[in-house]
Design a protein around this motif. Structure first.
Motif, short mmCIF file in Angstrom:
data_model
loop_
_atom_site.label_atom_id
_atom_site.label_comp_id
_atom_site.label_asym_id
_atom_site.label_seq_id
_atom_site.Cartn_x
_atom_site.Cartn_y
_atom_site.Cartn_z
N ALA A 594 53.33 -69.72 -73.30
CA ALA A 594 52.23 -69.02 -74.32
C ALA A 594 53.01 -68.78 -75.86
O ALA A 594 52.06 -68.93 -77.27
CB ALA A 594 51.92 -67.56 -73.72
N ILE A 595 54.31 -68.67 -75.68
CA ILE A 595 55.22 -69.13 -77.45
C ILE A 595 55.08 -69.82 -77.94
O ILE A 595 54.28 -69.63 -78.60
CB ILE A 595 56.30 -68.08 -77.08
CG1 ILE A 595 56.70 -66.99 -76.79
CG2 ILE A 595 57.02 -68.63 -78.14
CD1 ILE A 595 57.93 -66.82 -76.87
N ILE A 596 54.85 -71.36 -76.97
CA ILE A 596 55.02 -72.35 -77.41
C ILE A 596 53.22 -72.77 -78.83
O ILE A 596 53.28 -73.10 -79.20
CB ILE A 596 54.31 -73.67 -76.70
CG1 ILE A 596 57.09 -73.92 -76.34
CG2 ILE A 596 54.38 -74.62 -77.31
CD1 ILE A 596 57.46 -74.30 -76.80
N SER A 597 52.76 -72.66 -77.55
CA SER A 597 50.70 -72.11 -77.99
C SER A 597 50.63 -71.11 -79.17
O SER A 597 49.79 -71.66 -80.32
CB SER A 597 50.34 -72.05 -76.94
OG SER A 597 50.11 -72.96 -75.78
N LEU A 598 51.22 -70.53 -79.28
CA LEU A 598 51.33 -69.07 -80.38
C LEU A 598 52.35 -70.00 -81.28
O LEU A 598 51.54 -69.95 -82.65
CB LEU A 598 51.87 -68.03 -79.92
CG LEU A 598 51.59 -67.08 -81.36
CD1 LEU A 598 50.27 -66.70 -81.64
CD2 LEU A 598 52.66 -65.40 -80.47
N LYS A 599 53.26 -70.92 -81.64
CA LYS A 599 53.52 -71.30 -82.36
C LYS A 599 52.69 -71.91 -82.97
O LYS A 599 53.05 -72.62 -84.32
CB LYS A 599 54.92 -71.06 -82.44
CG LYS A 599 56.04 -70.29 -81.90
CD LYS A 599 57.70 -70.73 -81.70
CE LYS A 599 58.59 -71.87 -82.05
NZ LYS A 599 59.86 -71.96 -81.59
N GLN A 600 52.09 -73.30 -82.04
CA GLN A 600 51.70 -73.90 -82.69
C GLN A 600 50.12 -73.44 -83.90
O GLN A 600 49.69 -74.12 -84.41
CB GLN A 600 51.09 -75.17 -81.61
CG GLN A 600 51.90 -75.73 -80.87
CD GLN A 600 52.10 -77.11 -81.91
OE1 GLN A 600 51.43 -77.39 -83.14
NE2 GLN A 600 53.47 -77.72 -81.64
#
Length: 662
Positions: A594-600
């Motif tokens: 989820a962190i990777i997606s949020l950063k995107q």
């Protein structure tokens, strides 16, 4: 490089008055970009691998192209650059690489190579024209336009044919697949666009591909033409955060209704010219098509992703057995005619391969409690008119490592703006077996503290509350109205998007509201950009790869933390496997992803040194739950506020900037 610049080191190449500044308008030295180039130069020289997270604005394309071209010039290193999308491929090949060649005064041969389904197949186009069998009159009209275009194109790249949209049903009628391509035995092989593109790539010094083609080369190796890609000394993987998901599909098994229906259609086309005397062949084809439709009906509603164990009823298994029986009958019928033409021989081979995969999915699949004996999840995905049955490995690290070790390349570069969680590469490295690779985190050169504000609204309920959408949209609406520029609202579900769309089309009278799906993605973004102060409502595919600079995008709203649905088959299986091995799946799998997606998603806001704006994260769990700090630490260092009036004042100041510029 030319004699005048051959002795320049990277410091000089990237200096504010160096060769790059002479070609690229507005170029200035960025320390992070130079560090990236130096690190890549070092791993190319030492035959090592590296993972690099380069924050937005680093200029990672130049950061890897310069050392790569220098390695080619000085040491004759051949380079493969793999990108996440076809749009990025085109940008690299048609814009970035030619300009970089000019800047560095070098002349490597460059080639663009896409998957075969992007290139016109003249054999299949002519077959389709001769057959006259189409779903609609519009397909006939489009085919005539493609035929006309075919006399003008040099590359055969259908993405350059303006009369053929991305989702046009004509694509399978004018392209080949690994299954139906006749390879060197095709009567049109001498003029084959795929063969020409592959041939050009074999003699090129730098080849631009996408991740699907890279993995196809690593996994499949041969598809009728020999190896898909030429040998290279260095592979550079841009947008590397996408690689793991794509790898899961390549190291698994799948059978789709489309494969079977295309086999039936191709058999009919071949039979029209070389097996007219066997009417039973058409009967066998009809029976397979009927059995495919029966299986699709048994799967139920469209848009589902369901674990095999939850859907494999006795009735479904009976339908699959019926399908296997009909495919077997078609296979036996094709065997009688395989020698009549290369096309029928190809259909027979494909039929045998489909039968093998179908037999696999009709076999017993009962994962044990031991994680090592539970390497895959079997699941079903349904579409409006079709289905896919898949077996996906839970872990691709060993497979990817083995494929990488067997590859000719000795140095590998994996880069993206989002590879870490709070500067930790552990998850990315573990998923792809890259534990021995070096790593480097390069922060964005943008001044987020003065350019942006992070706002988490007060008083919102838990996202599971049925009033959640109504509550957060009510808090966000005044911000949109105060925003003089454009607004992205990024959703984690279509249901929430549609609900907000209905609400705002009544309330936002002074703003144009666009919604995903109304137009093709590129056209939607272009109209949003031109409008300057519009609102765009979108889901996952807009969370990354969208670049809107300036006031056209000064407010990004994210409805809630982008956790993957825990009942998605692959996620669910990973969670179960993590529990069995004593891990905490929420902290070890769901939060990092989820962190990777949020950063995107957050990365859509600030795209340039002069950009300013507000990021609104509506999810109260960022404050209420301890794990929220992990998310916040992974975001750029913006000023934070929970006060709506502070955000409105900041957005109003942007309005003053516009007035002053006018």
């Amino acid at each position: 490089m030319s004699d005048s610049s051959s002795n320049l080191d990277l410091n000089e190449l990237f200096s504010s008055d160096g060769p790059l500044s002479k070609v690229f308008t507005g170029f200035k030295q960025r320390i992070e970009q130079l560090q990236m180039a130096q690190s890549i130069e070092a791993v190319i020289e030492s035959d090592e691998s590296i993972c690099i997270e380069a924050g937005t604005g680093t200029g990672k394309t130049f950061g890897y192209l310069v050392p790569a071209l220098k390695a080619w010039y000085l040491h004759d290193k051949k380079i493969i650059v793999s990108t996440g999308t076809k749009n990025l491929q085109d940008q690299l090949f048609y814009r970035d690489l030619p300009n970089m060649r000019d800047a560095l005064s070098v002349s490597p041969k460059i080639a663009l190579l896409k998957g075969r389904n992007n290139y016109l197949c003249t054999y299949r186009m002519d077959q389709s024209l001769d057959s006259g069998q189409f779903q609609s009159r519009s397909m006939v009209d489009t085919l005539a336009k493609v035929k006309s275009w075919s006399s003008q194109t040099q590359s055969g790249d259908l993405t350059q044919c303006k009369d053929l949209s991305d989702n046009d049903p004509l694509w399978p009628y004018v392209t080949s697949t690994n299954d139906n391509c006749l390879g060197v035995e095709c009567p049109d092989f001498a003029d084959c666009y795929v063969a020409k593109a592959r041939q050009k790539a074999t003699t090129a010094d730098v080849v631009v591909v996408n991740h699907h083609l890279l993995l196809a080369d690593m996994v499949l190796k041969d598809d009728g033409f020999g190896e898909l890609l030429p040998d290279a000394d260095t592979v550079i993987v841009d947008e590397a955060h996408q690689l793991t998901d794509i790898a899961h599909s390549f190291y698994g098994q799948r059978l789709t209704s489309r494969q079977l229906m295309e086999l039936c259609r191709d058999t009919e086309l071949e039979a029209l010219t070389t097996a007219k005397d066997d009417r039973q062949l058409s009967v066998a084809v009809r029976r397979v098509e009927g059995a495919v439709n029966e299986v699709r009906l048994e799967f139920g509603e469209s848009g589902r992703k369901v674990n095999w164990q939850l859907i494999a009823t006795t009735a479904l298994q009976a339908k699959l057995k019926d399908l296997e029986k009909e495919v077997t009958a078609l296979c036996e019928r094709l065997e009688r005619h395989a020698s009549r033409s290369k096309g029928l021989d190809s259909c027979h081979r494909r039929c045998e391969e489909s039968l093998q995969t179908l037999s696999l999915f009709n076999s017993t699949f009962s994962p044990s409690n031991d994680e090592k004996a539970y390497p895959a999840v079997r699941w079903v995905e349904t579409y409006r008119n079709g289905f896919a049955v898949l077996e996906t490995p839970l872990n691709v690290s060993e497979s990817f490592s083995r494929s990488r070790n067997e590859h000719a390349a000795k140095s590998w570069v994996f880069t993206s703006a989002t590879l870490t969680q709070a500067d930790d590469f552990s998850l990315f490295k573990k998923e792809l077996g890259l534990e021995k690779a070096k790593d480097l985190v390069l922060p964005s050169p943008f001044d987020y503290a003065s350019q942006a504000i992070l706002h988490i609204p007060r008083g919102l309920p838990d996202p599971r509350d049925r009033t959640y959408v109504e509550k957060w949209q009510a808090q966000v609406l005044p911000l949109i109205e105060a925003n003089p520029g454009g607004t992205f609202v990024l959703f984690t579900s279509y249901a929430a998007l549609n609900k907000v769309k209905d609400l705002w089309q009544e309330k936002l009278h002074d703003k144009k509201v666009f919604a995903q799906g109304e137009l093709p993605k590129n056209e939607l973004i272009e109209q949003f950009r031109e409008k300057g102060d519009a609102v765009l409502l979108a889901t996952s595919s807009f969370w990354e790869g969208v670049d809107v600079k300036g006031m056209a995008l000064s407010l990004v709203v994210i409805d809630k933390l982008p956790f993957s649905a825990p009942d998605e088959p692959l996620i669910e299986a990973k969670i179960q496997a993590a529990r069995k091995s004593g891990k905490n799946p929420f902290f070890d799998i769901q939060i990092p992803e989820a962190i990777i997606s949020l950063k995107q998603g957050a990365g859509r806001l600030i795209r340039d040194y002069n950009d300013s704006g507000v990021l609104v994260l509506c999810d109260p769990r960022l404050i209420a739950n301890k794990y929220g700090q992990t998310f916040l630490k992974s975001l750029p260092p913006m000023k934070r506020t929970r006060e709506q009036n502070v955000v409105i004042e900041f957005l109003s100041s942007l309005n003053q900037v516009i007035d002053n510029n006018d």
